[in-house]
Write a protein that holds these residues in place. Structure first.
Motif, short mmCIF file in Angstrom:
data_model
loop_
_atom_site.label_atom_id
_atom_site.label_comp_id
_atom_site.label_asym_id
_atom_site.label_seq_id
_atom_site.Cartn_x
_atom_site.Cartn_y
_atom_site.Cartn_z
N ALA A 250 -16.99 37.98 -70.15
CA ALA A 250 -17.26 36.54 -70.29
C ALA A 250 -17.04 35.82 -68.97
O ALA A 250 -17.80 34.92 -68.60
N ALA A 251 -15.99 36.22 -68.21
CA ALA A 251 -15.73 35.60 -66.91
C ALA A 251 -16.87 35.90 -65.94
O ALA A 251 -17.30 35.02 -65.18
N HIS A 252 -17.36 37.14 -65.97
CA HIS A 252 -18.49 37.50 -65.11
C HIS A 252 -19.73 36.68 -65.45
O HIS A 252 -20.45 36.20 -64.57
N GLN A 253 -19.96 36.52 -66.74
CA GLN A 253 -21.14 35.78 -67.19
C GLN A 253 -21.06 34.31 -66.77
O GLN A 253 -22.06 33.71 -66.35
N LYS A 254 -19.87 33.70 -66.85
CA LYS A 254 -19.71 32.30 -66.47
C LYS A 254 -19.82 32.12 -64.96
O LYS A 254 -20.26 31.08 -64.48
N GLY A 255 -19.37 33.11 -64.19
CA GLY A 255 -19.54 33.05 -62.74
C GLY A 255 -18.32 32.54 -62.00
O GLY A 255 -17.27 32.24 -62.57
N PHE A 256 -18.50 32.40 -60.68
CA PHE A 256 -17.41 32.02 -59.77
C PHE A 256 -17.06 30.54 -59.93
O PHE A 256 -17.93 29.69 -60.04
N ILE A 257 -15.75 30.26 -59.92
CA ILE A 257 -15.25 28.90 -60.01
C ILE A 257 -14.38 28.61 -58.78
O ILE A 257 -13.48 29.39 -58.45
N ASP A 258 -14.65 27.50 -58.11
CA ASP A 258 -13.84 27.09 -56.96
C ASP A 258 -12.62 26.33 -57.46
O ASP A 258 -12.72 25.18 -57.85
N ASP A 259 -11.47 27.01 -57.48
CA ASP A 259 -10.24 26.35 -57.90
C ASP A 259 -9.32 26.08 -56.71
O ASP A 259 -8.20 25.61 -56.87
N VAL A 260 -9.80 26.40 -55.49
CA VAL A 260 -9.01 26.12 -54.29
C VAL A 260 -9.14 24.64 -53.92
O VAL A 260 -8.18 24.01 -53.50
N SER A 261 -10.33 24.08 -54.07
CA SER A 261 -10.53 22.65 -53.79
C SER A 261 -11.15 22.00 -55.03
O SER A 261 -12.35 21.70 -55.05
N PRO A 262 -10.36 21.81 -56.08
CA PRO A 262 -10.89 21.25 -57.33
C PRO A 262 -11.18 19.76 -57.20
O PRO A 262 -10.82 19.11 -56.22
N LEU A 263 -11.83 19.21 -58.22
CA LEU A 263 -12.06 17.77 -58.29
C LEU A 263 -10.90 17.13 -59.03
O LEU A 263 -10.61 17.48 -60.17
N TRP A 264 -10.25 16.17 -58.37
CA TRP A 264 -9.12 15.47 -58.99
C TRP A 264 -9.60 14.13 -59.53
O TRP A 264 -10.76 13.76 -59.39
N ALA A 265 -8.67 13.39 -60.11
CA ALA A 265 -9.00 12.12 -60.76
C ALA A 265 -9.70 11.17 -59.80
O ALA A 265 -9.42 11.13 -58.61
N GLY A 266 -10.63 10.39 -60.36
CA GLY A 266 -11.37 9.43 -59.56
C GLY A 266 -12.83 9.43 -59.94
O GLY A 266 -13.21 9.84 -61.05
N VAL A 267 -13.67 8.97 -59.02
CA VAL A 267 -15.11 8.86 -59.25
C VAL A 267 -15.83 9.69 -58.20
O VAL A 267 -15.56 9.57 -57.01
N TRP A 268 -16.78 10.53 -58.66
CA TRP A 268 -17.50 11.44 -57.77
C TRP A 268 -19.00 11.29 -57.98
O TRP A 268 -19.46 11.06 -59.10
N PHE A 269 -19.74 11.44 -56.89
CA PHE A 269 -21.20 11.43 -56.95
C PHE A 269 -21.69 12.72 -56.32
O PHE A 269 -21.63 12.90 -55.10
N ILE A 270 -22.14 13.67 -57.16
CA ILE A 270 -22.48 15.01 -56.71
C ILE A 270 -23.86 15.39 -57.24
O ILE A 270 -24.09 15.39 -58.45
N LYS A 271 -24.76 15.70 -56.33
CA LYS A 271 -26.12 16.14 -56.68
C LYS A 271 -26.79 15.17 -57.66
O LYS A 271 -27.41 15.58 -58.65
N GLY A 272 -26.65 13.88 -57.37
CA GLY A 272 -27.32 12.88 -58.18
C GLY A 272 -26.66 12.58 -59.51
O GLY A 272 -27.22 11.84 -60.32
N LYS A 273 -25.48 13.14 -59.74
CA LYS A 273 -24.77 12.92 -61.00
C LYS A 273 -23.40 12.32 -60.71
O LYS A 273 -22.74 12.70 -59.75
N TRP A 274 -22.99 11.39 -61.56
CA TRP A 274 -21.66 10.78 -61.43
C TRP A 274 -20.67 11.52 -62.33
O TRP A 274 -20.99 11.88 -63.47
N ILE A 275 -19.49 11.72 -61.80
CA ILE A 275 -18.39 12.30 -62.57
C ILE A 275 -17.21 11.33 -62.50
O ILE A 275 -16.78 10.95 -61.41
N VAL A 276 -16.71 10.93 -63.65
CA VAL A 276 -15.55 10.04 -63.71
C VAL A 276 -14.43 10.80 -64.41
O VAL A 276 -14.61 11.29 -65.53
#
Length: 705
Positions: A250-276
């Motif tokens: 299941a981990a292989h199927q989901k793929g690689f996850i970057d947990d070294v530089s995660p997204l913390w609280a706040g507002v993000w604009f990534i690839k045309g999408k907003w993340i709050v």
């Protein structure tokens, strides 16, 4: 290799292979592999390769069945070992099944094979026992007979093997049942698998917690700790093995996850999408509307939700619908509060309001200026930070008044936090902080190693706020750094000004929600207008002598926001004060002198503290210390004054400030009650000084309010 298409002639076949002379409505999905004479052993050797190519043992056909799409790969596998076989087209429903159905069928095939083996060996074992019993009777063998003992030991080993085989069959049956009960491999797992990281750890999400499991050391005790020993997964060894296998798959199927530089609280604009990100909720906003993420992963990055909520989600959802009208409404509400401060130029209030709003979406900006709040003591710099920024955005505001550059990167890196450096003129790490802040403007990355040699990457995309009485000399001497600044200057509050008050703390999350929602809804227009302003840079430079390209970049987002939210406050687009020098403020200069730090008899004091000490303990020793810096209390026409000898003050106290190269007589002479051509005895001789009434230095302390 020859194609062989004759149908099988076995009574147990329920699905007939397609005959060569039959009209085929659908191309067969598979083909059977049958070894030619003498190739049986070679075909067995290639078993693992056939499995890897997607083949399975068909109990129905009594042969290996393989998907047509893998034919080329299988020919290569068999050809490499010179295994001669015939291929036979075969309509195999196995390849129309889901992954779990296939896995369950493979297990049942294995069960059938082992049960046949168990039955055959059980029959043989019964026959051997019966034969041995007759032999004992016929030959009257003694129990200690060596041959008899050997045969009995052999039978005992075979019985033990049968018992082990019985257990294996039971385990396989349990595994097949587990697989059949689930719709897919994710649902049957007792936790949510997110993927794997650079350390080959499996990342799982369970009860709102992120847990990392080393894939090479998945032991039963650790898994029992997470899901409990009563779980059906631990009914037998096969269930435990299946759990480990499915975790890794299941981990292989989901793929690689970057947990070294995660997204913390706040507002993000990534690839045309907003993340709050606020509290334990994460919302994605794009052209399809708002959707809350079910797992803490976005675009291959881990989302960290370990922070207190700072935004009212209900108000946020409602405010998203308001668009530009919502932008005007929340801007005006905020502006009415910000304009209560006494700005050197009234239009600074509008731009200060715009930058307060933009601070929460700082990561979305293509250029981020440094916002510098200056003014004498008691002008409300620190109060502005506390009452406006900290009250509205709560936990997202980070005070870094004494932080090092590295600690700053650690604290705000990969986050939407808003950095504030108050009383920056007293900061011990000014050069390092300013160098780090250069990364903020266009967005950059600071990398640092750890003891474990695992590099940490800190993404920096922040719009910092600075506050101080004066700009540090280091900043004024570096043109590249000075050009990044927007200086908002405050004066002391006017008499009759309404008392400065915070927003109600219960209202703050609602205000933050309105700001974020209105900016997201209007961002496309804000971005387009900002780039239009930047594109008109040459025209603006012609119209406003003194401004530079960097000045336009500094103001383009704030001006764009003002044009949309309050057009009357956005004229001109670049305010005239953007190129003005600091106001000739004697009060500010006096505060700078009083805040200066000196060493006296091995201890550190501010000049203000030395003056207070001199008043409490008048004496020659304290007077000499003040004389050295060009300061002394004096009496003139019956009034008490602070005598300031400008040459000494500039040389010893102001050399590292913006006043270090200026003639300070002018600003000091404009302080209310100042005597320009006064005299005071210093170092045993009368010196020409400017006399400042002591009331001016006793009015409050050196801390900003």
């Amino acid at each position: 290799m020859n194609e062989h298409t004759n149908p099988l002639n076995k009574p147990k076949v329920s699905l007939s292979p397609v005959k060569e002379n039959e009209e085929k409505a659908v191309e067969p999905s598979a083909f059977l592999i049958r070894p030619q004479k003498g190739a049986e052993k070679g075909l067995k050797i290639t078993k693992e390769g056939l499995k890897a190519a997607g083949c399975h043992w068909s109990a129905v056909a009594g042969a290996w069945s393989c998907p047509t799409s893998s034919k080329g790969k299988i020919e290569t596998i068999l050809g490499s070992r010179n295994v001669s076989v015939t291929f036979q087209p075969f309509a195999d429903p196995y390849f129309d099944k889901t992954k779990n159905e296939k896995e369950a069928e493979d297990i049942w095939v294995r069960v059938d094979i082992l049960e046949e083996k168990h039955y055959a060996e059980s029959v043989a074992l019964l026959s051997e026992e019966d034969t041995l019993s007759r032999e004992i009777l016929e030959k009257n063998l003694s129990p200690e007979d060596p041959i008899l003992m050997h045969k009995r030991e052999s039978l005992a080993q075979k019985k033990q093997a049968q018992e082990e085989l019985t257990k294996e069959i039971a385990q396989l049956r349990n595994s097949a049942a587990l697989v059949e009960k689930s719709k897919d491999s994710e649902e049957q797992l007792p936790f949510h698998v997110l993927g794997y990281n650079s350390q080959n750890e499996i990342l799982i999400w369970q009860n709102g917690r992120l847990i990392s499991l080393p894939s090479g050391r998945l032991n039963k005790d650790e898994l029992r700790l997470l899901i409990g020993g009563q779980s059906e997964w631990f009914r037998d060894q096969e269930g435990e093995r299946l759990l480990k296998t499915k975790l890794i798959d299941a981990a292989h199927q989901k793929g690689f996850i970057d947990d070294v530089s995660p997204l913390w609280a706040g507002v993000w604009f990534i690839k045309g999408k907003w993340i709050v990100i606020s509290g334990n909720k994460v919302a994605k906003i794009d052209e399809n509307g708002l959707k809350y993420l079910e797992e803490p992963i976005f675009e291959g990055k881990l989302v960290n939700t370990n922070v207190q909520p700072w935004l009212d989600w209900e108000v946020f959802e409602e405010s998203l619908k308001s668009g530009s009208e919502g932008l005007k409404r929340i801007f005006n509400r905020l502006y009415e509060k910000v304009r209560l401060w006494n700005w050197v130029d009234p239009s600074m209030a509008a731009f200060a309001t715009a930058f307060v709003m933009l601070s929460i979406v700082q990561q979305a900006m293509k250029w981020r200026p440094w916002i510098y709040l200056t003014g004498a003591k008691s002008t409300g710099k620190s109060t502005f930070f506390e009452f406006i920024l900290q009250t509205i955005y709560g936990v997202l505001v980070e005070r870094l008044d004494k932080s090092t550059a590295h600690a700053t990167a650690q604290t705000i890196g990969n986050s939407g936090r808003i950095p504030i450096f108050d009383e920056f003129e007293k900061h011990r790490h000014i050069p390092e902080i300013l160098e780090l802040a250069k990364l903020f403007n266009k967005g950059g990355q600071k990398t640092s190693g750890t003891g474990a040699e695992k590099a940490h990457r800190y993404q920096l995309h922040h719009m910092p706020w600075f506050g101080s009485i004066y700009l540090p000399k280091r900043l004024m001497q570096d043109a590249a750094q000075e050009s990044r600044i927007i200086k908002l200057e405050l004066k002391k509050l006017k008499e009759g000004t309404p008392m400065l008050e915070k927003f109600d703390l219960e209202e703050a999350p609602k205000i933050a929600a309105e700001i974020v929602a209105s900016l997201i809804a209007s961002w496309e227009k804000i971005e387009i207008k900002a780039q239009e302003i930047n594109a008109d840079r040459n025209l603006l430079i012609e119209e406003m002598p003194g401004i530079e390209i960097r000045t336009i970049e500094n103001f383009m987002y704030a001006s764009s926001l003002l044009i949309l939210a309050s057009p009357e406050l956005a004229d001109p687009i670049i305010p005239p004060w953007a190129t003005m020098q600091s106001e000739d403020d004697g009060d500010k200069l006096l505060d700078t002198i009083l805040a200066s730090i000196v060493r006296v008899r091995g201890d550190t004091y501010s000049i203000d503290e030395l003056l207070q000490l001199s008043r409490r303990s008048p004496g020659e020793e304290n007077s000499k210390e003040l004389d050295r810096y060009g300061l002394r209390f004096a009496t003139h026409k019956g009034r008490r004054f602070l005598a300031i000898r400008c040459e000494n003050v500039t040389r010893y106290l102001l050399k590292d400030t913006e006043y270090g190269s200026l003639d300070i007589r002018g600003p000091l002479s404009r302080i209310e009650g100042a005597v320009v051509n006064g005299q005071a005895k210093m170092g045993g001789a009368n010196k020409r000084c400017i006399l400042i009434p002591v009331e001016q230095i006793e009015d409050g302390d050196t801390n900003d309010t």
